[in-house]
Design an enzyme around this catalytic site. Structure first.
Site, short mmCIF file in Angstrom:
data_model
loop_
_atom_site.label_atom_id
_atom_site.label_comp_id
_atom_site.label_asym_id
_atom_site.label_seq_id
_atom_site.Cartn_x
_atom_site.Cartn_y
_atom_site.Cartn_z
N SER A 171 6.20 38.34 -30.80
CA SER A 171 7.39 37.57 -31.13
C SER A 171 7.76 37.80 -32.60
O SER A 171 7.97 38.93 -33.02
CB SER A 171 7.16 36.09 -30.82
OG SER A 171 8.35 35.36 -30.94
N ASP A 244 11.55 36.89 -20.16
CA ASP A 244 11.49 36.18 -21.44
C ASP A 244 12.68 35.24 -21.54
O ASP A 244 13.84 35.66 -21.49
CB ASP A 244 11.51 37.19 -22.59
CG ASP A 244 11.17 36.57 -23.93
OD1 ASP A 244 11.50 35.39 -24.14
OD2 ASP A 244 10.55 37.27 -24.76
N HIS A 275 8.15 34.51 -22.29
CA HIS A 275 7.93 34.73 -23.72
C HIS A 275 6.48 34.51 -24.12
O HIS A 275 5.94 35.26 -24.94
CB HIS A 275 8.84 33.82 -24.55
CG HIS A 275 8.84 34.17 -26.00
ND1 HIS A 275 9.44 35.31 -26.49
CD2 HIS A 275 8.29 33.54 -27.08
CE1 HIS A 275 9.27 35.37 -27.80
NE2 HIS A 275 8.58 34.32 -28.19
#
Length: 373
Positions: A171, A244, A275
């Site tokens: 991320s 995601d 995610h």
């Protein structure tokens, strides 16, 4: 003669809606600008993340805890996890682990354990400023300094300085990794990215749709779409969750398209990856294993690749019943291997499902993988 009364004759209900919408929008703009760092870097979530940080020994790994001092005087907590045999540690790759925007480095130790046990890598990880037990407050400029501080430490380390370095970011950690490698490419042999965004202004509308017209106020930029173009001699592994819900999957695909590296691009997508749980998907560690074997590890000890990076003898990962994890699954939608079961449980930063089955960021729950029969 009086001036005309400039007044809009709007229905009461429409005026009410416009007033509420205007107040909400204005409040959102103020929130985005004034509280931006608190929104982007929720270092206090999950609860207790600033006080409780798991240690590698909890997962059977020997380690040294270092306090690194940045050039702007911030003290960072870092774990240095070396292979137990010094000669082996000098030959194996070193993973520089950059975590996502919630939690601390302790939450990522289950994944670090896979690098350490399965692939015999050294692992270096830190809690960014303002995270875990590190000092300071997080922001883009500060996190870039933090990552550089960790790299500088590794480059001076008597054992790690000669090892192939691989940056691994999840991320926002992917944005940190891209930035660091783009500024220090000669130091790196590899880059692995999971669910990373093009830039902060481009991801905000998907996370907070009501602020999509106020992204010009975003002062945390993380322009990964620009920085990745400066990486031209480093092989890149893209680990993308197709479901995601925070970072649109198109961002990862676009990063791959924008990359101009001549050393190879590897794309691994996971049909059910969201995610926070892409790292739990079948085939995730298989993709990493293939990437490390193909692009980082070489057959002949001591040889150098065409790009000049040091290489090591390839060592096949060995499993034990206690350490076995994902061995097979899907990479690019194709089955790889025969066994389709996962067999370990870990504590990972993950989403807490709502009534619609969607997961959201900034919480920790127990994640279980299926066990072999």
């Amino acid at each position: 003669m009086t001036e005309p009364d400039l007044k809009l004759n709007l229905p009461n209900w429409l005026g009410y809606i416009m007033t509420i919408t205007g107040v909400t929008g204005f409040a959102g703009v103020i929130l985005l600008y004034a509280c931006q760092c608190k929104l982007i870097y929720p270092a206090n979530y999950p609860e207790g993340s600033r006080e409780e940080v798991a240690v590698p020994s909890d997962y059977g790994m020997n380690y040294i805890e270092e306090t690194l001092r940045t050039r702007d005087g911030v003290h960072l907590k870092s774990y240095i996890i070396l292979q137990p045999n010094e000669d082996e540690a000098k030959r194996r790759p070193t993973i520089l682990y950059f975590h996502a925007n919630a939690g601390n480095m302790g939450h990522r130790l289950p994944i670090a354990k896979q690098f350490y046990n399965r692939y015999k890598c050294n692992v270096v990880m830190l809690s960014y400023r303002g995270y875990g037990k590190s000092d300071g407050s997080p922001n883009e400029k500060g996190l870039k300094i933090d990552s550089q501080t960790m790299l500088d430490y590794v480059r001076e380390h008597p054992i790690l300085r000669t090892t192939p370095l691989v940056a691994y970011g999840q991320s926002i950690g992917g944005a940190v990794a891209i930035d660091l490698v783009s500024r220090n490419e000669d130091s790196f042999s590899g880059l692995m990215l999971e669910n990373t965004f093009l830039s902060m202004p481009k991801v905000i509308p998907h996370v907070m749709p009501f602020l999509k017209y106020a992204t010009f106020l975003c002062h945390q930029h993380w322009y990964s779409e620009k920085a990745i173009k400066n990486i031209v001699n480093t092989p890149i592994l893209f680990l993308a969750g197709a479901k995601d819900e925070l970072v649109p999957p198109s961002h990862m695909l676009r990063l791959k398209e924008l990359s101009e590296t001549r050393a190879g691009k590897v794309w691994a997508s996971f049909p059910n990856g969201m995610h926070n749980n892409t790292c739990m998907q079948p085939g995730y560690f298989t993709a990493i294993q293939n990437y490390l074997s193909t692009h980082i590890l070489k057959e002949e000890l001591g040889e150098r690749s065409g790009t000049g990076y040091p290489t090591t003898q390839q060592v096949e990962p060995k499993e034990t019943e206690d350490e076995a994890t994902v061995e097979a699954g899907y990479v690019d939608g194709q089955i790889v291997g025969e066994d389709k079961e996962n067999n370990q449980s870990y504590q990972l930063v993950s989403g807490l499902a709502d009534e619609k089955g969607q997961t959201h960021n900034f919480t920790v729950k127990e994640v279980y993988l299926d066990k072999d029969d």
